[in-house]
Design a protein around this motif. Sequence first.
Motif, PDB file in Angstrom:
ATOM      1  N   PHE B 206       0.903  -1.347  -0.063  1.00  0.00           N
ATOM      2  CA  PHE B 206       0.173   0.116  -0.017  1.00  0.00           C
ATOM      3  C   PHE B 206       0.895   1.201   0.005  1.00  0.00           C
ATOM      4  CE2 PHE B 206      -2.761  -3.092   1.853  1.00  0.00           C
ATOM      5  CZ  PHE B 206      -3.981  -2.686   1.376  1.00  0.00           C
ATOM      6  N   ILE B 207       0.372   2.111  -0.696  1.00  0.00           N
ATOM      7  CA  ILE B 207       1.161   3.465  -0.576  1.00  0.00           C
ATOM      8  C   ILE B 207       0.103   4.483  -0.191  1.00  0.00           C
ATOM      9  CG2 ILE B 207       2.868   2.908  -2.422  1.00  0.00           C
ATOM     10  CD1 ILE B 207       1.010   4.935  -4.216  1.00  0.00           C
ATOM     11  N   ASN B 208       0.654   5.685   0.319  1.00  0.00           N
ATOM     12  CA  ASN B 208      -0.260   6.742   0.950  1.00  0.00           C
ATOM     13  C   ASN B 208      -1.547   7.076   0.088  1.00  0.00           C
ATOM     14  OD1 ASN B 208       0.729   7.165   3.530  1.00  0.00           O
ATOM     15  ND2 ASN B 208       2.247   8.598   2.565  1.00  0.00           N
ATOM     16  N   ASP B 209      -1.346   7.067  -1.340  1.00  0.00           N
ATOM     17  CA  ASP B 209      -2.374   7.515  -2.141  1.00  0.00           C
ATOM     18  C   ASP B 209      -3.285   6.635  -1.969  1.00  0.00           C
ATOM     19  OD1 ASP B 209      -1.061   9.748  -2.853  1.00  0.00           O
ATOM     20  OD2 ASP B 209      -0.438   8.831  -4.939  1.00  0.00           O
ATOM     21  N   ASP B 210      -3.306   5.209  -1.636  1.00  0.00           N
ATOM     22  CA  ASP B 210      -4.302   4.157  -1.492  1.00  0.00           C
ATOM     23  C   ASP B 210      -5.230   4.462  -0.360  1.00  0.00           C
ATOM     24  OD1 ASP B 210      -3.100   2.918  -3.722  1.00  0.00           O
ATOM     25  OD2 ASP B 210      -2.065   1.578  -2.446  1.00  0.00           O
ATOM     26  N   LEU B 211      -4.809   5.265   0.638  1.00  0.00           N
ATOM     27  CA  LEU B 211      -5.356   5.299   1.871  1.00  0.00           C
ATOM     28  C   LEU B 211      -6.477   6.240   1.751  1.00  0.00           C
ATOM     29  CD1 LEU B 211      -2.597   5.449   4.529  1.00  0.00           C
ATOM     30  CD2 LEU B 211      -3.657   3.515   3.474  1.00  0.00           C
ATOM     31  N   THR B 212      -7.624   5.691   2.148  1.00  0.00           N
ATOM     32  CA  THR B 212      -8.818   6.828   1.885  1.00  0.00           C
ATOM     33  C   THR B 212      -9.570   6.608   3.384  1.00  0.00           C
ATOM     34  OG1 THR B 212      -8.992   5.858  -0.240  1.00  0.00           O
ATOM     35  CG2 THR B 212     -11.117   6.943   0.802  1.00  0.00           C
ATOM     36  N   TYR B 213     -10.052   7.749   3.663  1.00  0.00           N
ATOM     37  CA  TYR B 213     -10.580   7.897   5.065  1.00  0.00           C
ATOM     38  C   TYR B 213     -11.913   8.363   4.940  1.00  0.00           C
ATOM     39  CZ  TYR B 213      -5.763   7.942   6.597  1.00  0.00           C
ATOM     40  OH  TYR B 213      -4.364   7.417   6.785  1.00  0.00           O
ATOM     41  N   LYS B 214     -12.683   8.040   5.960  1.00  0.00           N
ATOM     42  CA  LYS B 214     -14.206   8.284   6.030  1.00  0.00           C
ATOM     43  C   LYS B 214     -14.328   9.870   6.474  1.00  0.00           C
ATOM     44  CE  LYS B 214     -15.401   3.704   7.349  1.00  0.00           C
ATOM     45  NZ  LYS B 214     -15.559   3.241   8.968  1.00  0.00           N
ATOM     46  N   LYS B 215     -15.034  10.651   6.047  1.00  0.00           N
ATOM     47  CA  LYS B 215     -15.062  12.130   6.500  1.00  0.00           C
ATOM     48  C   LYS B 215     -16.178  11.992   7.447  1.00  0.00           C
ATOM     49  CE  LYS B 215     -15.437  16.762   4.879  1.00  0.00           C
ATOM     50  NZ  LYS B 215     -15.889  17.380   3.877  1.00  0.00           N
ATOM     51  N   LEU B 216     -15.960  12.762   8.783  1.00  0.00           N
ATOM     52  CA  LEU B 216     -17.114  12.903   9.564  1.00  0.00           C
ATOM     53  C   LEU B 216     -17.664  14.360   9.587  1.00  0.00           C
ATOM     54  CD1 LEU B 216     -15.851  10.399  12.387  1.00  0.00           C
ATOM     55  CD2 LEU B 216     -17.529   9.979  10.604  1.00  0.00           C
ATOM     56  N   VAL B 217     -18.653  14.594   9.435  1.00  0.00           N
ATOM     57  CA  VAL B 217     -19.023  15.839   9.899  1.00  0.00           C
ATOM     58  C   VAL B 217     -19.968  16.090  11.168  1.00  0.00           C
ATOM     59  CG1 VAL B 217     -18.863  16.821   7.446  1.00  0.00           C
ATOM     60  CG2 VAL B 217     -21.154  15.831   8.329  1.00  0.00           C
TER      61      VAL B 217
END
Lengths: 456, 405
Positions: B206-217
């Motif tokens: 994995f590289i950093n570009d793969d990482l996807t985070y959920k956005k919480l509002v």
Amino acid sequence: MTNWTVADLEDWDARIRERVGAFGLDCFRQEFELCDYQAMLGYMAYHGMPSHYPHWSYGKAYEKTRTLYDYGVTGLPYELVINSDPCLAYLMTDNSLCLQILTIAHVYGHNDFFKNNFTFASATNAGETIGSFKARADRVRRYIEDPSIGDERVEQVFDAAHALAFCISTADAVAKHIAPRRERPEPAVVADPFADLHKPLEIEEPQESFPEEPTADILAFIRDHHPQMEVWERDLLDIVDAEARYFLPQIETKIMNEGWASYWHHRILESLPLPHDVQLEFMVRHNQVVCPHPGSLNPYHLGFVLWHKIAERHGEDAIWAVRETDRDASFLRRFLDAETMRELDLFSYEPRGDKLVVSEVSDEDHWEDVKRKLIAQVGGGTNPVIRITDADFNRRRELYLCHDHDGRDLHLGYAERTLQHLHALWGRRVLLETRVNGKVTRLAYDEDGFDARLVV
Amino acid sequence: MVESIFRPFASSDALKSDRTARDRLRHRQKLKAAIRENIADIIAEESIIGRDRDKVIKIPIRGVKEYRFVFGDNHGGVGGGAGDTQPGQVVGERKSGQSEPGRAGDEPGLDYYETDVTLEELIDVMFEDLELPDLERRILKDVIAERTVKRRGYRRAGVRVHLDRKRTAKARVRRMKSRGIGEPSLEPHEPLPDAEDASEKPRFPFINDDLTYKKLVEDTKPESNAVVICIMDTSGSMDSLKKYLARSFFFLLYQFIRTRYERVELVFIAHHSQAQEVSEENFFYKGESGGTMISSGYNKALEIINDRFHPAHWNVYAFHCSDGDNFESDNQATLRAAEELCDLCNLFGYGEIKPMGSHFYESSMLELFQKLERPNYQSVLIEGKADIWPSFRAFLSSERRANAE
């Protein structure tokens, strides 16, 4: 930034000491300690003593000076000098070379005064000053740590004792003629040839007042005559009393002492070749120190002027004897004349409505009046004179005091709270006879609180 | 020649010990005790509602004086002039009355200064003074507003706990495909390759570009808004004790509301015969004397609610403090306005402040408000600071009741 090194100061000090010797000043060995302003604030809170017992009032003093200093209301004094042998003085590292030189010379003036003026010589033992302050501090700390005494009780005694600290008699110029202790008359015993058959003898108590002579030394009296006080409590009273006695000469000779030190720093620096910039700054600083404060009195100014007058009129030699044998009250009485008073534009003022209004100026008809009023307010005159006249009032061991009223009423709010402290120490009712608005009034404090009533 | 010694400055000495520390601490304690004694006057004069807890306020202290025998101010003194002083000339102001002793010369006679206290300390002292139970004190102090969040979209940066594993894995696969590297096995139980195999098959991390985070509002619900409307009679009869009682009550109310809503607005309405919206500072200033018309205050509150705080979006809490004086002729209008307020508010409260038993002979609004039969109306009678906490609790219990219905 400072423009000097310690070596510079030592160098200037050597030159100044050479002048001190040549002029004939007679000094204790001198110690200077350099400190920054924070240390100075700390020393000031404890009157410059390297060791002193703790009490919250010194924390308060510290906060107060610090606040005033932080807000730029007052500067710190250039120096702090304490009356001890060797004489100890603190110099602030922030000061310029000129101020240090001026201060060093000024300190030698104080040093000579401490060593020679009778009030200091008779009331304090300079060689033991530092040591006795330290010994007292150690004793107080022991009481605080003693679980059977503790912090709180020590503080309570100090709170009360501090309120009465300056209720002491002023230093005696001539050792008081001590009357041979009057014999207390023996109770009149009715001779009874059949003593062993009869009831106990009737004894007629002598109507004798106690104390025999009114005494102004309130703390010392309580220490010596309170019937139930514990030893540590008596010691605390003694500690406060001893400290007040140490400071009393400074109160009694404020004008002379500051005037004397200013007179000598002026003469010493005038007689030394000073670099041009130091010379200019010196003139400015010196004038700041001895300038008149219109509306009030600057002791530096008044003393400085008077010492010059004495040297002018009575010759150089006269000043040496005067610095030995006078205190502010007698100093002004002897050497403040009508001409000088007019020069200084001295006046007396009175409250009228909410203003202070000039009542008399030093003209032909009134200068003596103004002078009399001035003498009453200097030296020991800053504190009211209050004496214990009866320690067994009403035959109930109540303490009766009389205020020696000199035209100035006591502040009643303060008197009430001070009596409360006195009551806490004495344990029985305390009464104070004074005059309020011209009427003889008796203030009293007992377990029910404060009471003031006219004496008819 | 006299001897001398110079001891050079050593900053280490100064740092080593601060011998004033103990005495300063003790002095500070005494100051605090003095504050405690004067807390009513201080709170009556200081704005505390809705302020930052770290705010430092200056309060004048007269508590820790050192007394001794000193002269009063009935006498004059001697001074030096500028050279031409004449009798009759004014040279200064007399210090006011017997309050502070004048000392000849050296010392500023004032033993009066200000001290810095944080609001936090002040509130602590107030809670102690009002004898708030410890547990409740904590609830009021630690504001635990209820906050909710929901997911909305994704982003590239974030904390590990919000990592969306599925999307991250997908991104990696997509990248492998685009590079033309063989199909990763979809076999769930593929045996782990042993050490020799690993060297044959190139790793594809994995590289950093793969990482996807959920956005919480943060989720803003309409119920999370509340407004506290403080209405107070500022006619001349409200003295500093009454103001202290009123202010501490408003303060508690505000603190309490804050524990339950995320966003709390404050409105201050001062009224005598007319009403005005004011800042907290002005709220506690003594108004001009004259008649009192309570309805004016209520009408103003209604106006503000309709303008800015519609009950559909806001929880409205209105509370009115008064000493019970009102024009007789205004009573009907007051009652009507109060009913309207009850309709709009979650809770409407009326506190009558009558220190030291004065309710026995002074007029009272409490009787009038008895006609107001609404579940969300609550009245309290405050006769002294001891009543603040019980009446506050009674007030809250009625709110709980109202909520339950």
